[in-house]
Scaffold this motif. Structure first.
Motif, PDB file in Angstrom:
ATOM      1  N   ALA A  11      17.394   9.141  -6.626  1.00  0.00           N
ATOM      2  CA  ALA A  11      17.490  10.049  -5.478  1.00  0.00           C
ATOM      3  C   ALA A  11      18.916  10.531  -5.251  1.00  0.00           C
ATOM      4  CB  ALA A  11      16.995   9.340  -4.217  1.00  0.00           C
ATOM      5  N   ASP A  12      19.867   9.895  -5.941  1.00  0.00           N
ATOM      6  CA  ASP A  12      21.295  10.168  -5.744  1.00  0.00           C
ATOM      7  C   ASP A  12      21.633  10.054  -4.255  1.00  0.00           C
ATOM      8  OD1 ASP A  12      23.901  10.739  -6.370  1.00  0.00           O
ATOM      9  OD2 ASP A  12      23.628  12.908  -6.410  1.00  0.00           O
ATOM     10  N   HIS A  13      21.210   8.924  -3.672  1.00  0.00           N
ATOM     11  CA  HIS A  13      21.322   8.727  -2.223  1.00  0.00           C
ATOM     12  C   HIS A  13      22.315   7.606  -1.934  1.00  0.00           C
ATOM     13  CE1 HIS A  13      20.209   8.184   1.960  1.00  0.00           C
ATOM     14  NE2 HIS A  13      19.483   9.291   1.873  1.00  0.00           N
ATOM     15  N   THR A  14      23.504   7.969  -1.483  1.00  0.00           N
ATOM     16  CA  THR A  14      24.556   6.994  -1.244  1.00  0.00           C
ATOM     17  C   THR A  14      24.191   6.023  -0.127  1.00  0.00           C
ATOM     18  OG1 THR A  14      26.221   8.580  -1.982  1.00  0.00           O
ATOM     19  CG2 THR A  14      27.008   6.709  -0.694  1.00  0.00           C
ATOM     20  N   HIS A  74       0.833  -1.206   0.000  1.00  0.00           N
ATOM     21  CA  HIS A  74       0.000   0.000   0.000  1.00  0.00           C
ATOM     22  C   HIS A  74       0.867   1.255   0.000  1.00  0.00           C
ATOM     23  CE1 HIS A  74      -3.404   2.601   0.747  1.00  0.00           C
ATOM     24  NE2 HIS A  74      -2.806   3.090   1.828  1.00  0.00           N
ATOM     25  N   VAL A  75       1.888   1.275   0.861  1.00  0.00           N
ATOM     26  CA  VAL A  75       2.772   2.440   0.927  1.00  0.00           C
ATOM     27  C   VAL A  75       3.550   2.594  -0.379  1.00  0.00           C
ATOM     28  CG1 VAL A  75       4.786   3.440   2.074  1.00  0.00           C
ATOM     29  CG2 VAL A  75       2.983   2.391   3.433  1.00  0.00           C
ATOM     30  N   ARG A  76       4.077   1.474  -0.890  1.00  0.00           N
ATOM     31  CA  ARG A  76       4.827   1.553  -2.146  1.00  0.00           C
ATOM     32  C   ARG A  76       3.963   2.114  -3.271  1.00  0.00           C
ATOM     33  NH1 ARG A  76       5.531  -3.569  -5.744  1.00  0.00           N
ATOM     34  NH2 ARG A  76       3.329  -2.956  -5.919  1.00  0.00           N
ATOM     35  N   ASP A  77       2.721   1.635  -3.382  1.00  0.00           N
ATOM     36  CA  ASP A  77       1.835   2.110  -4.445  1.00  0.00           C
ATOM     37  C   ASP A  77       1.512   3.595  -4.279  1.00  0.00           C
ATOM     38  OD1 ASP A  77       1.898  -0.415  -5.461  1.00  0.00           O
ATOM     39  OD2 ASP A  77      -0.103  -0.992  -4.765  1.00  0.00           O
ATOM     40  N   GLN A  78       1.355   4.037  -3.034  1.00  0.00           N
ATOM     41  CA  GLN A  78       1.130   5.460  -2.788  1.00  0.00           C
ATOM     42  C   GLN A  78       2.293   6.287  -3.310  1.00  0.00           C
ATOM     43  OE1 GLN A  78       0.073   5.240   1.599  1.00  0.00           O
ATOM     44  NE2 GLN A  78      -1.255   6.895   0.973  1.00  0.00           N
ATOM     45  N   VAL A  79       3.502   5.861  -2.981  1.00  0.00           N
ATOM     46  CA  VAL A  79       4.692   6.613  -3.393  1.00  0.00           C
ATOM     47  C   VAL A  79       4.838   6.595  -4.911  1.00  0.00           C
ATOM     48  CG1 VAL A  79       7.197   6.797  -3.197  1.00  0.00           C
ATOM     49  CG2 VAL A  79       5.848   6.148  -1.205  1.00  0.00           C
ATOM     50  N   PHE A  80       4.627   5.430  -5.527  1.00  0.00           N
ATOM     51  CA  PHE A  80       4.726   5.341  -6.989  1.00  0.00           C
ATOM     52  C   PHE A  80       3.714   6.263  -7.659  1.00  0.00           C
ATOM     53  CE2 PHE A  80       6.744   0.839  -7.564  1.00  0.00           C
ATOM     54  CZ  PHE A  80       7.890   1.310  -6.960  1.00  0.00           C
ATOM     55  N   ALA A 116      14.984  -1.044  -5.877  1.00  0.00           N
ATOM     56  CA  ALA A 116      15.504  -0.178  -4.806  1.00  0.00           C
ATOM     57  C   ALA A 116      16.767   0.542  -5.268  1.00  0.00           C
ATOM     58  CB  ALA A 116      15.787  -1.003  -3.557  1.00  0.00           C
ATOM     59  N   TRP A 117      17.630  -0.177  -5.996  1.00  0.00           N
ATOM     60  CA  TRP A 117      18.853   0.454  -6.501  1.00  0.00           C
ATOM     61  C   TRP A 117      18.522   1.562  -7.507  1.00  0.00           C
ATOM     62  CZ3 TRP A 117      23.859   0.706  -5.334  1.00  0.00           C
ATOM     63  CH2 TRP A 117      24.735   1.254  -6.284  1.00  0.00           C
ATOM     64  N   THR A 118      17.557   1.310  -8.392  1.00  0.00           N
ATOM     65  CA  THR A 118      17.144   2.334  -9.354  1.00  0.00           C
ATOM     66  C   THR A 118      16.645   3.581  -8.636  1.00  0.00           C
ATOM     67  OG1 THR A 118      16.542   0.670 -11.015  1.00  0.00           O
ATOM     68  CG2 THR A 118      15.552   2.852 -11.252  1.00  0.00           C
ATOM     69  N   CYS A 119      15.856   3.379  -7.592  1.00  0.00           N
ATOM     70  CA  CYS A 119      15.351   4.521  -6.811  1.00  0.00           C
ATOM     71  C   CYS A 119      16.493   5.254  -6.122  1.00  0.00           C
ATOM     72  CB  CYS A 119      14.335   4.043  -5.777  1.00  0.00           C
ATOM     73  SG  CYS A 119      12.791   3.439  -6.479  1.00  0.00           S
ATOM     74  N   PHE A 154      11.688   9.280  -3.993  1.00  0.00           N
ATOM     75  CA  PHE A 154      12.499   8.159  -4.484  1.00  0.00           C
ATOM     76  C   PHE A 154      13.189   7.436  -3.329  1.00  0.00           C
ATOM     77  CE2 PHE A 154      12.397   9.840  -8.939  1.00  0.00           C
ATOM     78  CZ  PHE A 154      12.021   8.648  -9.545  1.00  0.00           C
ATOM     79  N   LEU A 155      13.604   8.179  -2.304  1.00  0.00           N
ATOM     80  CA  LEU A 155      14.186   7.542  -1.116  1.00  0.00           C
ATOM     81  C   LEU A 155      13.154   6.636  -0.444  1.00  0.00           C
ATOM     82  CD1 LEU A 155      16.280   7.140   1.142  1.00  0.00           C
ATOM     83  CD2 LEU A 155      15.459   9.279   2.170  1.00  0.00           C
ATOM     84  N   LEU A 156      11.922   7.128  -0.306  1.00  0.00           N
ATOM     85  CA  LEU A 156      10.867   6.327   0.316  1.00  0.00           C
ATOM     86  C   LEU A 156      10.511   5.123  -0.552  1.00  0.00           C
ATOM     87  CD1 LEU A 156       8.509   9.192   1.585  1.00  0.00           C
ATOM     88  CD2 LEU A 156      10.192   7.910   2.896  1.00  0.00           C
ATOM     89  N   ALA A 157      10.455   5.321  -1.861  1.00  0.00           N
ATOM     90  CA  ALA A 157      10.148   4.204  -2.771  1.00  0.00           C
ATOM     91  C   ALA A 157      11.221   3.137  -2.674  1.00  0.00           C
ATOM     92  CB  ALA A 157      10.029   4.717  -4.204  1.00  0.00           C
ATOM     93  N   GLY A 158      12.481   3.549  -2.683  1.00  0.00           N
ATOM     94  CA  GLY A 158      13.570   2.587  -2.591  1.00  0.00           C
ATOM     95  C   GLY A 158      13.571   1.841  -1.278  1.00  0.00           C
ATOM     96  N   THR A 159      13.213   2.534  -0.205  1.00  0.00           N
ATOM     97  CA  THR A 159      13.190   1.899   1.113  1.00  0.00           C
ATOM     98  C   THR A 159      12.086   0.858   1.206  1.00  0.00           C
ATOM     99  OG1 THR A 159      14.054   3.949   2.098  1.00  0.00           O
ATOM    100  CG2 THR A 159      13.093   2.339   3.595  1.00  0.00           C
ATOM    101  N   THR A 160      10.914   1.157   0.643  1.00  0.00           N
ATOM    102  CA  THR A 160       9.833   0.165   0.669  1.00  0.00           C
ATOM    103  C   THR A 160      10.213  -1.058  -0.159  1.00  0.00           C
ATOM    104  OG1 THR A 160       8.705   1.263  -1.185  1.00  0.00           O
ATOM    105  CG2 THR A 160       8.005   1.875   1.028  1.00  0.00           C
ATOM    106  N   CYS A 161      10.868  -0.847  -1.302  1.00  0.00           N
ATOM    107  CA  CYS A 161      11.306  -1.987  -2.114  1.00  0.00           C
ATOM    108  C   CYS A 161      12.381  -2.791  -1.386  1.00  0.00           C
ATOM    109  CB  CYS A 161      11.823  -1.504  -3.468  1.00  0.00           C
ATOM    110  SG  CYS A 161      10.517  -0.885  -4.557  1.00  0.00           S
ATOM    111  N   LEU A 162      13.205  -2.107  -0.604  1.00  0.00           N
ATOM    112  CA  LEU A 162      14.220  -2.794   0.196  1.00  0.00           C
ATOM    113  C   LEU A 162      13.554  -3.725   1.205  1.00  0.00           C
ATOM    114  CD1 LEU A 162      17.320  -2.614   0.240  1.00  0.00           C
ATOM    115  CD2 LEU A 162      17.121  -0.940   2.085  1.00  0.00           C
TER     116      LEU A 162
END
Length: 487
Positions: free
Chosen positions: A266-269, A207-213, A259-262, A229-237
């Motif tokens: 996000a350019d988030h190391t 549900h959260v992932r779909d909201q973010v997408f 998650a890596w694509t997100c 994108f940080l939140l999307a990547g975290t949910t996929c993680l």
């Protein structure tokens, strides 16, 4: 008293008798649904008009054009361009009807703009465009060459397009409250993950992932897009861990790739580091264990000082020990200890907590598992016991039942290796009496190793050992719908 300006919109509404917001709103809704059905854009059916907006449109005091979806619906409803709807209605001019030459002296670039720019100056209404555009047009009018009228019409068109672009980028479909709510939900799920049932959590994650997408499919300010994108990547993680816990490695790796694509978007190391670490962890528990070591090398370069860097070293140590690479395992243990001494850097992923953290109890569990795989039984028992103790005295919401149970098996294994049969049996009974909903799948593999140890010649003829071995071999773990571990 507000002075009302006659517009084509108001004229048409009055002619049709739609002068109340209720009547107009009903026709607007019908048009919205028709357009949604024609275009397949379901969101259009949800667009509505408030009383305040309708009154403003009727007054003719329009400071900016309606937003894009609303403009499309209005054009569908009235079959008129939006720029004409909120401009003065065309005036009757019999001379245009009787003079064919004058009728054709309109600009081919924008209907309603006369070729003769002087006529436009004398009669601004003829422009048929919003007041801002009329003003832009008139302010740009100076001398005239033979080609000037067409160029000025083109200038008006350019101004209209620029205004529409400005309106399209100013609104955002994201508020600070939305981002805070989504962050809270992800943090809640990550925390509950170590001890809550899978199915509700998996549903919450989806549900959260779909909201973010969905939000990312809209428009927002660049910084908000980065946060999404940080939140999307975290949910996929988190979904990758859930898929792995279900035994679905292929889906787990698909979630990790997303998650890596997100993380890249996000350019988030920090997210890159956690994603590579999770990928290594999934590979460690698969036939691709050697790939896990390569992934830890990449993750180690990315990981900021703190729990993320400690986690990577722990995964590398246990993986190397599982592969029998003692030197590399011990070197990784040394890096883990050095990382513990470093000053932690800010890590936005770690701040979600729960599964996305690597507290001391979890570190001790990994160290216990590493030394158990290396055959260093005394060290394995010491670290595993420290892990269990910290989980027992820690906060209930931070207690990872999966890690704790596996640490107990590491203690039992160490005791068996050291000849302490009674101590090992006592620990194994803790696992044997675990409620079914706590029997995570990784316990099955661990109990298989215990059963193999109990088959050693040193225990031959011991009835108690034989009975314990039978129980270990017949140990049944939970199905995918029950509790999940924190690997």
């Amino acid at each position: 008293m507000q002075v009302k300006t006659m517009t084509l919109f108001r004229q048409l509404v009055q002619e049709k008798g739609w002068t109340t917001v209720q009547t107009f709103g009903a026709h607007f809704t019908t048009a919205a649904r028709e357009l949604a059905a024609e275009t397949g854009e379901r969101r259009l059916a949800d667009v509505t008009v408030s009383r305040r907006t309708f009154d403003r449109w009727m007054s003719g005091n329009i400071k900016s054009m309606p937003q894009k979806d609303t403009r499309r619906i209005l054009e569908h409803l009235f079959q008129q361009p939006i720029a004409w709807l909120f401009a003065p209605p065309p005036k009757a001019d019999t001379s245009l009807a009787t003079d064919p030459q004058q009728e054709t002296s309109r600009s081919p670039l924008l209907p309603g703009i006369p070729e003769d720019i002087n006529q436009a100056v004398d009669s601004p209404d003829a422009l048929g465009a919003p007041p801002e555009v009329v003003r832009l047009h008139l302010e740009g009018t100076t001398g005239a060459s033979h080609d000037a009228p067409d160029l000025r019409a083109l200038s008006v068109q350019a101004a209209v397009a620029s205004l529409e672009f400005a309106e399209s980028v100013i609104p955002s479909n994201v508020t600070d409250d939305t981002l805070e709510h989504l962050s809270f939900e992800i943090s809640r799920i990550a925390t509950d993950y170590v001890h809550a049932p899978l199915l509700p959590l998996f549903g919450d994650l989806l549900h959260v992932r779909d909201q973010v997408f969905t939000l990312l499919a809209g428009r927002q300010r660049p910084q908000q897009t980065r946060e999404l994108f940080l939140l999307a990547g975290t949910t996929c993680l988190l979904l990758s861990h859930a898929s792995q816990n279900l035994g679905d490695t292929r889906s787990a790796m698909a979630q990790v790739r997303t998650a890596w694509t997100c993380a890249e978007q996000a350019d988030h190391t920090g997210l890159r580091a956690w994603t590579r670490g999770t990928s290594a962890l999934i590979n460690e528990w698969s036939p691709q264990s050697r790939m896990a070591l390569k992934l830890t090398e990449h993750a180690a370069v990315l990981a900021p000082a703190g729990e993320s860097r400690i986690r990577i070293a722990a995964i590398e140590a246990r993986t190397a020990a599982r592969l029998g690479d003692r030197a590399r395992a011990l070197a990784a243990v040394e890096r883990l200890h050095r990382a513990r001494e470093e000053t932690p850097e800010k890590d936005e992923v770690e701040q979600f907590g729960g599964l996305l953290s690597f507290p001391v109890a979890k570190q001790e569990y990994y160290l216990g598992g590493t030394f158990a795989l290396l055959g260093e039984h005394a060290d394995a028992e010491r670290h595993a016991a420290a892990a269990v103790e910290r989980y027992v005295i820690g906060l209930p919401e931070e207690r990872s039942y999966g890690d704790e149970a596996l640490a107990v098996i590491d203690i039992a294994t160490a005791k068996l290796a050291q000849g302490d049969l009674a101590g090992a049996a006592e620990r194994l009974r803790q696992i044997l009496v675990l409620p079914p909903e706590l029997r995570i799948q990784q316990l099955g593999k661990a109990m298989d190793r215990v059963a193999a140890l109990l088959q050693q010649p040193a225990f031959a003829g011991n009835r108690d050992v034989r009975e314990l071995a039978d129980l270990a071999r017949s140990y049944r773990v939970i199905d995918a719908g029950s509790r999940i571990p924190s690997l």
